[in-house]
Design a protein around this motif. Structure first.
Motif, short mmCIF file in Angstrom:
data_model
loop_
_atom_site.label_atom_id
_atom_site.label_comp_id
_atom_site.label_asym_id
_atom_site.label_seq_id
_atom_site.Cartn_x
_atom_site.Cartn_y
_atom_site.Cartn_z
N VAL A 1 0.76 -1.13 -0.40
CA VAL A 1 -0.43 0.23 -0.26
C VAL A 1 0.65 1.26 0.28
CG1 VAL A 1 -2.10 1.50 0.85
CG2 VAL A 1 -1.90 -1.31 1.15
N LEU A 2 1.83 1.82 1.13
CA LEU A 2 2.77 2.31 0.60
C LEU A 2 3.49 2.82 -0.75
CD1 LEU A 2 3.94 5.07 2.69
CD2 LEU A 2 5.96 2.82 3.19
N PHE A 3 3.73 1.78 -1.46
CA PHE A 3 4.41 2.00 -2.57
C PHE A 3 3.46 2.19 -3.44
CE2 PHE A 3 4.95 -0.45 -6.77
CZ PHE A 3 5.98 0.29 -7.61
N ILE A 4 2.10 1.82 -3.57
CA ILE A 4 1.05 2.22 -4.34
C ILE A 4 0.85 3.79 -3.98
CG2 ILE A 4 -1.60 2.05 -4.75
CD1 ILE A 4 -1.27 -0.78 -4.10
N VAL A 5 0.91 4.25 -2.75
CA VAL A 5 0.27 5.73 -2.82
C VAL A 5 1.98 6.42 -2.30
CG1 VAL A 5 -1.68 4.90 -0.81
CG2 VAL A 5 1.20 5.34 -0.67
N LEU A 6 2.80 6.43 -2.70
CA LEU A 6 4.35 6.70 -3.19
C LEU A 6 3.85 7.05 -4.65
CD1 LEU A 6 6.45 8.13 -2.08
CD2 LEU A 6 7.44 6.12 -2.24
N MET A 7 4.08 5.76 -5.37
CA MET A 7 3.25 6.03 -6.76
C MET A 7 2.62 7.04 -7.68
SD MET A 7 5.47 3.94 -8.54
CE MET A 7 6.80 4.97 -6.95
#
Length: 652
Positions: A26-32
Motif C-alpha cells: 500500500v505504501l508503494f502504491i500511494v508513493l507511486m
C-alpha cells in the motif's frame, strides 16, 4: 493455558507477515501516486539520485497516515478470512474459544500500533513534511537542464529565446543558430550564427556560447510610436563568445519558513499557535469595531467653512444667519439623546448643497466599504489559519483511532466472509477505504472552509465507520449471517411480491412409508382451507368499496399463515412417497407466502389515515389487488393439485 499461549503465537505469526506485506504494498502504491502527481516537476531538472531518493524517503514517511489504516484493514481481513476458509476459526470456536479471545493478541498489537502512530504523527511526521515540502519547493525552483530541440524556439533560459535548425548529437555542434535577447523589453538584440557550441561554466552559474560566422543586430534606442526610423548597430563576427546567466545548481531553501507552517508543528506548538492567532484575531476585531464606531458619523457642512463676507467686503446677512443655525444644530446634535433625522437635515438645506452632501456621503461610504472588505479578508485569513491549525491538531489523534476502527471492521468481516487470499479481501478493503477516504476528504474540506465546525468535519469519517465496526463485531461474535445472499433474496421477494418455485427432491432412501388414509385427510384439510380462503378473497366489483375494504378491513393474514404451515407439513410428509409421480406433482404446488401488501394497515386508524393519501395509496392498492389476485390463483391451483395428489396416493 498452554493452548491459549500457542494460539496467541499462532495468530501473531499469521498476522504480522501479512501486515508487513500489505503495508509495504500500500505504501508503494500511494508513493507511486505521489510520483505521478509531481513527475512533471522532477523530470528534466538533472537531479541526482541522492536528491530523488531523499525526496521519496520523506514522501514515504508523509504517506504513512494513509497507508497504515488500509494495511491493517487488509491484513486483518486476509488473516481471519484464511482462518475461516480453512475451518480453523470454526475449530477454535468449537474448542470454546470466543472470537474476542482469538482476536486478543492482535488487539494488543493494533493498540501498540495506534500508540506508535500517535507519536509518529506528533514527532516524526512534522519533521518529515517540513523536509519533503522544502525539498519539493527547492526542486521546483531549480532550472531545467538545457536540452535545445531542433526547429523549435527554446524559452527555458530566462530572458532568451533560442532557435536551432540542426544539431550534431555526437559533437554537440549547433547549426543555423538564432538568439533573441529579450532582457531589455522591446529593444531586442538578435544574434545569428552559422554554428555554435554550448557548455556550462565550471561553477554551473552561466551558460557559455561560442558562436562562429554570424551577425548581431541591436537598436541604439527604443522605438517610439512617432519614429519612422530607429538607429541600430550591426556587427559581423567570425568568432564570438558570450555568457548567459543560468544557474543550474540545486539550491536548497531554508527550512525555517516551512517549520512555521501548521504542517511542521507538534501538539504543543499547535496549541501555542492557536492561542496566539486567537489573541491576534480578538485584538484586530476590537480595533475594527472601534474604527466602525468612530467612522459612523454624518457628513454635514462645517459652520466655520461658511463665508460671511461678500467679494466687495460687505457682510452677507443670510450667511451669518445660516452659520448661526448650523452652530445651534451642532449643539443640539451633541445634546440629543435620540437618533438624528437625516431627511429633515437634508430637506432644510438648499438643493445644491444637499446634492453635494449626498455625493460626499456616497464617496465616503464606498471608501469605507473598500476598507471594511479588506479588513474582512484579513480576518477571514486569520480565521482560516486557526482552522488549519485546529485540523492539524485533531489529525494527530484520528490516525490512531482509524487504525483501531479498521481492525474491528476487518477482523470480524474476515470471520464472516470466510474468504482468504488476496481477491475478496482486497475488493472489500478498497471499497471500505474509499468510503473512509470520501467522508474524510469531505469533512476536511467542510472544516477547512468554515462551513462545519472543525471537530465535526475531521471526526466525520470516524463517526460513520465506528458504528459499522461495532455492528460487524457483534454479528461475528454471534455467528450471524450478514452476507447470506439467500436471506436478502427472500427478503426482496417478500417485499416486492415476487414468486418463487417449490422444489421437492426425490429421496433415494426412504425410512418411513406414508399412510394413505392420513395423507388423504391432510390433503383434504389443505384443499378445504384453500377453498374457504378463495371465497373470503373474492373481489369486490365496486372500486370505491374495494378501495375502502383494502385499507379498513384488510386481510386475515393469520389464516394464510396457518394454511402455509399446514401445506408445508403435508408436503414434508408426502415427500417420503415411493411414487416419483407424487413427488413431482408436489413440486408443482405454488409457494404460499404472507406479503405485507395483503394488509398494509394492521390497525383501522392507520387505514383512515391512508385513505386520503390518494397519490400514494392508490398505486399501493392497485399493486395489492394484483398480489391478492395472484394469491387466489395460487390457492385455486393448490386445491386442484391436492386433488390430483390424493388420487395418485390412493392408487399407489
Amino acid at each position: 493455558m498452554k493452548i491459549v499461549k500457542r494460539l496467541h503465537i499462532f495468530m501473531l505469526q499469521t498476522f504480522l507477515p501479512l501486515f508487513a506485506m500489505t503495508f509495504l504494498i500500500v505504501l508503494f502504491i500511494v508513493l507511486m501516486q505521489f510520483l505521478w502527481k509531481y513527475i512533471d516537476q522532477l523530470v528534466g531538472k538533472g537531479l541526482g539520485m541522492d536528491v530523488i531518493g531523499e525526496l521519496f524517503f520523506y514522501a514515504a514517511l508523509s504517506m504513512v497516515p494513509m497507508a497504515l489504516p488500509l494495511a491493517i484493514l487488509l491484513a486483518s481481513l486476509m488473516t481471519f478470512g484464511n482462518l475461516g476458509e480453512k475451518f480453523e476459526l470454526t475449530a477454535m470456536k468449537a474448542s470454546g474459544i470466543s472470537l474476542i479471545r482469538v482476536m486478543a493478541p492482535l488487539i494488543v498489537v493494533v493498540g501498540m500500533l495506534a500508540v506508535a502512530a500517535f507519536f509518529f504523527q506528533n514527532d516524526v511526521l512534522p519533521k518529515a513534511q517540513v523536509k519533503m515540502w522544502t525539498l519539493l519547493f527547492s526542486v521546483r525552483q531549480k532550472s531545467p537542464e538545457v536540452e535545445i530541440p531542433e526547429n523549435v524556439f527554446y524559452d527555458q533560459i530566462p530572458g532568451y529565446n533560442l532557435l536551432v535548425k540542426e544539431k550534431n548529437k555526437e559533437t554537440g555542434m549547433l547549426y543555423d543558430v538564432m538568439i533573441y535577447d529579450v532582457n531589455h523589453g522591446d529593444n531586442v538584440t538578435i544574434l545569428l550564427a552559422d554554428s555554435a557550441q554550448m557548455a556550462m561554466t565550471p561553477e554551473m552559474s552561466h551558460l557559455y556560447l561560442h558562436l562562429y560566422q554570424g551577425e548581431q543586430f541591436e537598436n541604439l534606442r527604443e522605438q517610439r510610436t512617432s519614429d519612422r526610423n530607429v538607429p541600430f548597430r550591426r556587427e559581423e563576427f567570425f568568432d564570438k563568445q558570450i555568457l548567459i546567466p543560468f544557474d543550474a545548481n540545486f539550491n536548497r531553501l531554508d527550512e525555517q519558513g516551512m517549520r512555521q507552517q501548521y504542517v511542521g508543528k507538534n501538539i504543543v506548538e499547535l496549541h501555542q499557535s492557536i492561542d496566539s492567532i486567537g489573541q491576534r484575531v480578538d485584538s484586530i476585531g476590537y480595533m475594527f469595531s472601534a474604527d466602525l464606531r468612530r467612522d459612523a458619523s454624518v457628513v454635514l457642512p462645517q459652520p466655520d467653512m461658511i463665508q460671511t463676507l461678500r467679494s466687495d467686503g460687505s457682510v452677507d446677512e443670510y450667511a451669518v444667519k445660516r452659520k448661526e443655525e448650523l452652530k445651534q444644530r451642532a449643539e443640539e446634535m451633541a445634546k440629543a439623546t435620540r437618533p438624528l433625522s437625516i431627511d429633515s437635515v437634508l430637506n432644510s438645506l438648499p438643493p445644491a448643497q444637499a446634492s453635494q452632501i449626498i455625493g460626499q456621503a456616497i464617496g465616503i461610504s464606498r471608501e469605507h466599504q473598500n476598507v471594511n472588505e479588506f479588513k474582512s479578508l484579513t480576518m477571514d485569513e486569520e480565521k482560516r489559519s486557526i482552522r488549519r491549525h485546529e485540523i492539524e491538531l485533531i489529525k494527530k489523534y484520528t490516525l490512531s483511532v482509524a487504525c483501531i476502527i479498521f481492525f474491528f471492521i476487518g477482523a470480524p468481516l474476515g470471520a464472516i466472509i470466510r474468504k482468504g487470499g488476496l481477491g475478496t479481501p482486497l475488493v472489500v478493503s478498497i471499497f471500505l477505504f474509499l468510503i473512509y477516504y470520501i467522508f474524510d476528504n469531505t469533512g476536511y474540506k467542510l472544516a477547512r472552509d468554515g462551513r462545519w465546525p472543525v471537530e465535526a468535519g475531521i471526526w466525520l469519517s470516524t463517526m460513520i465507520l465506528a458504528p459499522l465496526g461495532a455492528y460487524v463485531t457483534w454479528k461475528a461474535m454471534n455467528d450471524s449471517s450478514v452476507f447470506d445472499s439467500d436471506r436478502y433474496k427472500n427478503f426482496f421477494r417478500r417485499l416486492l411480491g415476487l414468486r418463487s418455485a417449490r422444489h421437492v427432491p426425490l429421496k433415494e432412501v426412504i425410512i418411513r412409508d406414508i399412510d394413505t388414509e392420513r395423507a388423504g385427510k391432510m390433503l383434504e384439510i389443505v384443499s378445504s382451507r384453500c377453498g374457504s380462503l378463495v371465497e373470503s378473497l373474492a373481489p369486490v366489483r365496486n372500486p370505491w368499496k374495494a378501495y375502502k375494504a383494502y385499507y379498513l378491513d384488510g386481510i386475515d393474514t393469520a389464516r394464510i399463515h396457518t394454511l402455509a404451515d399446514e401445506l408445508n407439513r403435508t408436503i414434508d410428509y408426502l415427500s417420503d412417497s415411493r411414487d416419483p409421480r407424487v413427488v413431482l406433482k408436489l413440486s408443482e404446488i405454488p409457494m404460499i407466502r404472507v406479503l405485507w401488501v395483503y394488509a398494509p394497515t394492521p390497525k383501522r386508524w392507520m387505514g383512515y389515515i391512508a385513505l386520503p393519501l390518494l397519490p400514494l395509496s392508490v398505486p399501493l392498492w392497485l399493486y395489492g389487488r394484483r398480489c391478492l389476485r395472484n394469491l387466489r390463483n395460487d390457492l385455486t391451483k393448490t386445491s386442484a393439485i391436492c386433488g390430483e395428489v390424493d388420487e395418485l396416493v390412493s392408487r399407489s
